[in-house]
Design a protein around this motif. Sequence first.
Motif, PDB file in Angstrom:
ATOM      1  N   PHE A 114       0.825  -1.215   0.000  1.00  0.00           N
ATOM      2  CA  PHE A 114       0.000   0.000   0.000  1.00  0.00           C
ATOM      3  C   PHE A 114       0.858   1.263   0.000  1.00  0.00           C
ATOM      4  O   PHE A 114       0.604   2.191  -0.783  1.00  0.00           O
ATOM      5  CB  PHE A 114      -0.934   0.021   1.209  1.00  0.00           C
ATOM      6  N   ARG A 117       2.401   1.694  -3.461  1.00  0.00           N
ATOM      7  CA  ARG A 117       1.448   2.089  -4.496  1.00  0.00           C
ATOM      8  C   ARG A 117       0.988   3.537  -4.305  1.00  0.00           C
ATOM      9  O   ARG A 117       0.716   4.244  -5.272  1.00  0.00           O
ATOM     10  CB  ARG A 117       0.248   1.143  -4.509  1.00  0.00           C
ATOM     11  N   SER A 118       0.917   3.973  -3.048  1.00  0.00           N
ATOM     12  CA  SER A 118       0.520   5.352  -2.761  1.00  0.00           C
ATOM     13  C   SER A 118       1.706   6.314  -2.785  1.00  0.00           C
ATOM     14  O   SER A 118       1.516   7.518  -2.613  1.00  0.00           O
ATOM     15  CB  SER A 118      -0.148   5.422  -1.386  1.00  0.00           C
ATOM     16  N   LEU A 217      -3.121   5.375  -6.842  1.00  0.00           N
ATOM     17  CA  LEU A 217      -2.362   4.230  -6.290  1.00  0.00           C
ATOM     18  C   LEU A 217      -1.678   3.433  -7.392  1.00  0.00           C
ATOM     19  O   LEU A 217      -1.756   2.204  -7.450  1.00  0.00           O
ATOM     20  CB  LEU A 217      -3.295   3.314  -5.495  1.00  0.00           C
TER      21      LEU A 217
END
Length: 220
Positions: A114, A117-118, A217
């Motif tokens: 996460f 991706r962010s 993302l």
Amino acid sequence: MLDYELTSTRIGQEATFYRPLRQGPSPVFLVAKRGFDLWFSVMLLPLLCVTSVMLLLLNPFFNSGPVFFAQIRMGRHCRPFLAYKFRSMSPRQRALRGPFDPLEADRIPALGRFIRRSRLDELPQILNVIKGEMSLIGPRPDYVGHARHYNRTMPGYRSRHSVRPGISGLAQTEIGYVQCADTVQAKVQADLRYIQTMGPMQEIRIFWRTILTVLCLKGQ
């Protein structure tokens, strides 16, 4: 709190020869760019603090180990510097991945995926920007061991170090993560094109595409 990646290079000890490009940005633009880097990085400090506290609380359950990761990378004029990131992979003493090896996806837990991706893993590099080692926009700095290899084998690679490296850049928004010699060379060409054509409109375009990557993302 901090996971260091070990390397035999001492920071500031090595300054590999590089060949500056004949053309480049104007001094006025560079001053304005540096001013914006400092202003925006200071504005992001509260987000850095909040994210650090959240990861400090979540890591013991989802990504056990230090919150931060530090790695020696090659900066402006080919001088090594210590780049900071939020740790997204399981801890290991030193890098074993070669310059063209694929990403070790098996070392990335769900929380790590996460924050990658962010692009939150790059947020601590605003400290490098404030210190003057990086810019918000510029050629991405490579791990110093890989960079030495590229210096020897990739035409034009040294010249991309004539400006401060960036948290995001033209190569990142156009090419993304690179895993082979052909894509590294494409990244080099994109970085050299960025340096040759640096200006306000290009900075805004890269900045906007980076924001879209974060919001959607689409980081790696």
